[in-house]
Design a protein around this motif. Structure first.
Motif, mmCIF file in Angstrom:
data_model
loop_
_atom_site.group_PDB
_atom_site.id
_atom_site.type_symbol
_atom_site.label_atom_id
_atom_site.label_comp_id
_atom_site.label_asym_id
_atom_site.label_seq_id
_atom_site.Cartn_x
_atom_site.Cartn_y
_atom_site.Cartn_z
ATOM 1 N N ARG A 242 6.081 -9.822 7.067
ATOM 2 C CA ARG A 242 7.066 -9.261 7.982
ATOM 3 C C ARG A 242 7.554 -10.280 9.021
ATOM 4 O O ARG A 242 8.763 -10.335 9.291
ATOM 5 N N PRO A 243 6.684 -11.100 9.630
ATOM 6 C CA PRO A 243 7.200 -12.110 10.575
ATOM 7 C C PRO A 243 8.214 -13.047 9.930
ATOM 8 O O PRO A 243 9.247 -13.367 10.518
ATOM 9 N N HIS A 244 7.932 -13.485 8.691
ATOM 10 C CA HIS A 244 8.872 -14.367 8.010
ATOM 11 C C HIS A 244 10.136 -13.612 7.591
ATOM 12 O O HIS A 244 11.219 -14.211 7.493
ATOM 13 N N LEU A 245 10.024 -12.317 7.350
ATOM 14 C CA LEU A 245 11.200 -11.511 7.053
ATOM 15 C C LEU A 245 12.173 -11.551 8.228
ATOM 16 O O LEU A 245 13.386 -11.728 8.062
ATOM 17 N N PHE A 246 11.642 -11.410 9.441
ATOM 18 C CA PHE A 246 12.486 -11.453 10.635
ATOM 19 C C PHE A 246 13.100 -12.836 10.817
ATOM 20 O O PHE A 246 14.313 -12.969 11.059
ATOM 21 N N ILE B 37 12.023 -10.891 -1.952
ATOM 22 C CA ILE B 37 10.836 -10.300 -1.337
ATOM 23 C C ILE B 37 10.006 -9.618 -2.423
ATOM 24 O O ILE B 37 10.537 -9.223 -3.467
ATOM 25 N N PRO B 38 8.712 -9.465 -2.193
ATOM 26 C CA PRO B 38 7.877 -8.780 -3.185
ATOM 27 C C PRO B 38 8.169 -7.292 -3.172
ATOM 28 O O PRO B 38 8.525 -6.720 -2.136
ATOM 29 N N LEU B 39 8.030 -6.665 -4.321
ATOM 30 C CA LEU B 39 8.254 -5.226 -4.395
ATOM 31 C C LEU B 39 7.284 -4.494 -3.485
ATOM 32 O O LEU B 39 7.617 -3.507 -2.838
ATOM 33 N N ARG B 40 6.070 -5.001 -3.403
ATOM 34 C CA ARG B 40 5.083 -4.424 -2.495
ATOM 35 C C ARG B 40 4.245 -5.562 -1.945
ATOM 36 O O ARG B 40 3.737 -6.392 -2.685
ATOM 37 N N ASN B 41 4.083 -5.597 -0.629
ATOM 38 C CA ASN B 41 3.337 -6.656 0.016
ATOM 39 C C ASN B 41 1.858 -6.316 0.011
ATOM 40 O O ASN B 41 1.448 -5.271 0.528
ATOM 41 N N ASN B 42 1.044 -7.175 -0.589
ATOM 42 C CA ASN B 42 -0.386 -6.903 -0.725
ATOM 43 C C ASN B 42 -1.111 -6.898 0.615
ATOM 44 O O ASN B 42 -2.152 -6.260 0.762
ATOM 45 N N GLN B 43 -0.567 -7.619 1.601
ATOM 46 C CA GLN B 43 -1.245 -7.701 2.885
ATOM 47 C C GLN B 43 -0.949 -6.497 3.772
ATOM 48 O O GLN B 43 -1.830 -5.965 4.434
ATOM 49 N N THR B 44 0.315 -6.054 3.791
ATOM 50 C CA THR B 44 0.711 -4.998 4.723
ATOM 51 C C THR B 44 0.976 -3.666 4.048
ATOM 52 O O THR B 44 1.025 -2.639 4.729
ATOM 53 N N GLY B 45 1.187 -3.672 2.751
ATOM 54 C CA GLY B 45 1.512 -2.433 2.065
ATOM 55 C C GLY B 45 2.943 -1.987 2.266
ATOM 56 O O GLY B 45 3.319 -0.888 1.862
ATOM 57 N N VAL B 46 3.789 -2.816 2.891
ATOM 58 C CA VAL B 46 5.185 -2.464 3.110
ATOM 59 C C VAL B 46 5.918 -2.452 1.778
ATOM 60 O O VAL B 46 5.819 -3.400 1.002
ATOM 61 N N ASP B 47 6.664 -1.376 1.497
ATOM 62 C CA ASP B 47 7.396 -1.327 0.237
ATOM 63 C C ASP B 47 8.865 -1.653 0.469
ATOM 64 O O ASP B 47 9.319 -1.833 1.595
ATOM 65 N N ILE B 48 9.602 -1.707 -0.619
ATOM 66 C CA ILE B 48 10.980 -2.181 -0.581
ATOM 67 C C ILE B 48 11.849 -1.319 0.310
ATOM 68 O O ILE B 48 12.777 -1.811 0.973
ATOM 69 N N ARG B 49 11.606 -0.007 0.377
ATOM 70 C CA ARG B 49 12.450 0.863 1.197
ATOM 71 C C ARG B 49 12.320 0.532 2.669
ATOM 72 O O ARG B 49 13.313 0.512 3.406
ATOM 73 N N GLU B 50 11.104 0.254 3.121
ATOM 74 C CA GLU B 50 10.907 -0.109 4.522
ATOM 75 C C GLU B 50 11.499 -1.477 4.833
ATOM 76 O O GLU B 50 12.072 -1.684 5.920
ATOM 77 N N TRP B 51 11.391 -2.404 3.891
ATOM 78 C CA TRP B 51 11.960 -3.729 4.106
ATOM 79 C C TRP B 51 13.484 -3.651 4.168
ATOM 80 O O TRP B 51 14.119 -4.390 4.924
ATOM 81 N N ARG B 52 14.086 -2.758 3.376
ATOM 82 C CA ARG B 52 15.535 -2.568 3.441
ATOM 83 C C ARG B 52 15.957 -2.063 4.819
ATOM 84 O O ARG B 52 16.975 -2.502 5.374
ATOM 85 N N LYS B 53 15.194 -1.144 5.360
ATOM 86 C CA LYS B 53 15.502 -0.610 6.688
ATOM 87 C C LYS B 53 15.406 -1.701 7.747
ATOM 88 O O LYS B 53 16.239 -1.780 8.657
#
Length: 267
Positions: free
Chosen positions: A36-40, A62-78
């Motif tokens: 997430r920090p690198h996403l920003f 981006i990964p479909l699902r982040n193994n470290q945070t569990g963030v999925d694609i829908r949250e990353w899109r938001k």
């Protein structure tokens, strides 16, 4: 003055092509992140491009699902929508890439996305983009890019930081270290060991590698059609399988895989 000719990738380019200058809409900028920090930070990087080149494509692998945070694609899109302030940054997910799980995190701590990003040019070629420019999250655009050097890129290019001689020396040291740790090759000349390794894995020689340009991995320029024609992603995957025990990041992998073009700065 003769009218320019629209650029077209050719296996054998003409000696003095009068190509038209690249159009902004034919170029895509992209990043590749898995935290997430690198996403920003990558969003900020792409927005800095959008300020000067609003018609260029903007993409983020981006990964479909982040193994470290569990963030999925829908949250990353938001998050992308909220941070991008109206600019269209389109996510590309690693599920689209065949064999993506074959690459693991290197001993040097490099993110797998360092390697996964090499799948993107072929993905962008399928979307109609002629060239793509990959940026690290710490790269900001502060003035318009000069796109004219893109016409000279056949596969991959970037800012030169040296010659492949550094890669050859580093590989030789790494091979010596591995053999010392296992007790193998004690009676083998160090240079001969390197020559044998390069011949068996890359079908090349230390001399050829030393004449190859080494480019910085922070800004990579791709000819997407060239990457598709040469099956760049498949080649990177194969080379990584052969070199994963000696290569940590992709900068050395690039030097050991392709004769890259050294470009002057594009900005």
């Amino acid at each position: 003055m003769a009218a320019c000719v629209p650029y077209e990738y050719r296996a054998e380019p003409p000696e003095s092509p009068n190509w038209c200058q690249p159009k902004e809409s034919d170029i895509a900028f992209f990043g590749a992140v898995d935290t997430r920090p690198h996403l920003f930070l990558m969003t900020v990087t792409l927005l800095s491009v959008h300020r000067f080149h609003p018609h260029a494509g903007l993409f983020l692998l981006i990964p479909l699902r982040n193994n470290q945070t569990g963030v999925d694609i829908r949250e990353w899109r938001k998050l992308l929508h909220g941070w991008s302030a109206g600019a269209t940054i389109q996510p590309l997910v690693t599920q689209q890439v065949e064999g993506i799980g074959a690459i693991r995190k290197g001993a040097g701590g490099y993110s797998p996305m360092t390697f996964h990003r090499h799948a993107v040019p072929e993905m962008l070629a399928a979307l109609g983009y002629t060239w793509s420019i990959n940026l690290d999250p710490d790269v900001l655009t502060v003035r318009p890019w000069d796109f004219s050097p893109l016409l000279h890129v056949r596969l991959i290019a970037g800012r030169p930081v040296g010659r492949g001689s550094r890669t050859a020396e580093w590989l030789q040291v790494r091979l010596d270290q591995l053999d010392a740790a296992t007790g193998k090759g004690q009676d083998v000349d160090s240079r001969a060991r390197l020559q044998g390794f390069l011949r068996n894995t890359l079908n090349t020689t230390a001399r050829d590698l030393e004449r190859t340009c080494e480019i910085n991995g922070g800004v990579l320029v791709f000819n997407n059609r060239g990457a598709t024609e040469m099956q760049w992603w498949r080649t990177v995957m194969q080379r990584y399988g052969q070199l994963s025990h000696v290569v940590e990041g992709d900068q050395d992998l690039i030097s050991a895989t392709a004769r890259v073009a050294c470009l002057m700065t594009l900005v």
